[in-house]
Structures are given as C-alpha cells and as structure tokens.
Design an enzyme around this catalytic site. Structure first.
Site, short mmCIF file in Angstrom:
data_model
loop_
_atom_site.label_atom_id
_atom_site.label_comp_id
_atom_site.label_asym_id
_atom_site.label_seq_id
_atom_site.Cartn_x
_atom_site.Cartn_y
_atom_site.Cartn_z
N ASP A 104 1.19 -0.85 0.36
CA ASP A 104 -0.19 -0.08 0.34
C ASP A 104 1.07 1.22 -0.52
O ASP A 104 1.61 1.14 0.22
CB ASP A 104 -1.07 -0.33 1.58
CG ASP A 104 -1.96 -0.87 1.00
OD1 ASP A 104 -2.48 -1.95 0.08
OD2 ASP A 104 -3.01 -0.39 1.89
N HIS A 249 4.14 -2.26 2.96
CA HIS A 249 4.18 -1.11 2.39
C HIS A 249 4.70 -0.65 2.08
O HIS A 249 6.19 -1.87 2.17
CB HIS A 249 3.45 0.10 3.42
CG HIS A 249 1.96 -0.42 4.30
ND1 HIS A 249 1.83 -0.73 5.20
CD2 HIS A 249 1.32 0.25 4.24
CE1 HIS A 249 0.39 -0.66 6.19
NE2 HIS A 249 0.46 -0.12 5.13
#
Length: 281
Positions: A104, A249
């Site tokens: 992400d 991430h």
C-alpha cells in the site's frame, strides 16, 4: 394550313410548355421541403423552419436517407458492475496453496523499485494499492508494475479516513485515482482498499459504481510501525495459509525493513510450496 388551325396549335404548344415548367417547379419545391430540418420550439408561425443560419442549412439527400438508420445503432458495450458489498474480501478462496502479497501507499522511488526487483527475481506477481498523489509523481513505476504483471489497485488519492468524508469527497478520492491509473495504463483499477482499513456504506457503493471490488487483508505485517525485519518475517511465516492476503507497505515512511523482510520471507514461502498469485477478475 388554314389560319384558324395554326392558331389552335400554337395555343396548345404554349399550354404544354407552361405545364412542364410547373411540374419541374413543384417537384423542386417538394424536394427542398423534404430536406429541410423539422424544428419544434423556435419555428415560424407558418410551421416552417426558424430564421437564422440553421434555417439556410440543407442536408444532402444521401445524409437524409442515412439519418433513420443511425437512430437504431446498438448501444456501446458496457462491462457489468460488481455488486455493492457490505464488507471487504479478507482472503481469496479456491486458489489452492496460494497467497496474495499486497503493498500500500506507493509508489515510492526509494522502495518500490527494490520490491519490484525482488518479485521479478522470484517470478512472483503481487498487488499494489497506489495513492493518486504518489502515482501522479511516479507514473513510470506504475507502468513498470503493470508491465511485470502486477495488479494496480486504488488506495484513494490522499489517504484520508474515509468514514469522516462526505460522499462527494469519497467519490473524488476514489474517482480521481481511478482516472489517473486509467490514463497511465489504459484501464481503470478493478480493486480498491480503504486507507486504514476504514470502510463505510458510501465507500462500498461508490467503489462498485467505479467498477471495483473491495479487498482488505488476512495478515497485517505491521511494517508501518517499523518493528524490525525479523518481526515482519515472523508475522508473514506464522500467518501463511492457503488464500491468505498479506498487507505490507512500499511508501508512507521508512520502508527499508519491508524491503529486507520481503527478500527473506518470499523464498521461504516458495520453498514451503506456496504459490504467490493475484486474484482473477
């Protein structure tokens, strides 16, 4: 020939010529009337076309004949929209001994290229949920994601807390990111993920209108807390199971631990018989 008969013949010839001219004039007038566009509001009192440039324009006979056919052209094909969900998908079913890796907040030029290189080295595909404000500055990385076979998803534009926004703002956050990705890749995202995993009814409705399915995760690496490479690796390996979706991430802070952890746990997952895949849509 007697003078009286000559006079009668002259009169008959004159009447015939007059009738012929009248026929041609009437035919020309009726053709002009048929070609004239029919208007509603703004027509003259006599029912003719309104005055102005449009009134002087005349369609060619060929164009006029084609007009009725174009009205019956079939509508453009539109892909069916997904249903409005009440909760996001947490894992993938029916994928056998497979797992899904997701990243992400990117793309980030400091960390995303390294993650892409590791995935490429092991022949694995993953999902990248990009933020519009990051993607607009790193379009080449978005193209590289797609070129490597990864799925590019929608993670909003500026990573806000979705339930705190009005529906119009949610639409703006998701819609602008989808438009950006479509402009870069030629197709809009088919998956989206709410920032912080915070969903609400409006986000499900708007996501479906934009043609996207909501995907959450099964295993959170908590790499955003920077707990250390070993901690991230342990969470992934302990949570490994068929259909599991792993959250990591590639932006939003120092993601060097996330990169180092991927390089360690990915070959271990493969050695354990797991296939790293992406959902079908």
């Amino acid at each position: 020939m007697p003078t009286g008969r000559r006079a009668v013949l002259r009169i008959a010839a004159a009447l015939g010529a007059t009738a012929t001219v009248g026929v041609f004039a009437a035919d020309r007038y009726s053709t002009t009337e048929r070609a004239a566009p029919v208007t509603g509001a703004g027509s003259g009192a006599g029912g003719g076309p309104a005055a102005g440039p449009q009134a002087r324009a005349r369609l060619k006979p060929s164009s006029y004949r084609l007009q009725p056919m174009t009205a019956y052209a079939p509508p453009a094909f539109r892909k069916a929209l997904p249903p409005v969900r009440q909760r996001p998908f947490l894992k993938m079913s029916g994928v056998g001994r497979s797992m899904v890796l997701t990243f992400d907040d990117g793309p980030d030029p400091r960390y995303t290229p390294e993650i892409l290189a590791i995935l490429r080295r092991h022949g694995c595909r993953a999902m990248f949920f990009v933020c519009g404000e990051m993607a607009v500055e790193n379009k080449d990385l978005v193209r590289q994601m797609a070129a490597d076979g990864h799925v590019v998803g929608n993670h909003s534009w500026s990573h806000p807390l979705i339930p705190k926004l009005r529906p119009s703002r949610i639409r703006e956050e998701l819609g602008s990111t989808s438009d950006l990705v479509e402009g870069i890749l030629g197709s809009a995202p088919l998956w989206y993920r709410a920032p912080f995993g915070a969903w609400n009814r409006h986000s499900f409705e708007i996501g479906a209108e934009l043609g996207m399915e909501p995907l959450a995760w099964t295993v959170d690496t908590l790499d955003w807390q920077e707990p250390g490479t070993a901690s991230i690796v342990r969470r992934v390996l302990d949570g490994a199971a068929p259909g599991v979706v792993v959250l990591s991430h590639d932006a939003g802070g120092d993601r060097s631990q996330s990169v180092a952890a991927l390089a360690r746990y990915l070959p271990e997952l493969i050695d354990a018989g797991y296939s790293i895949t992406v959902p079908r849509r």
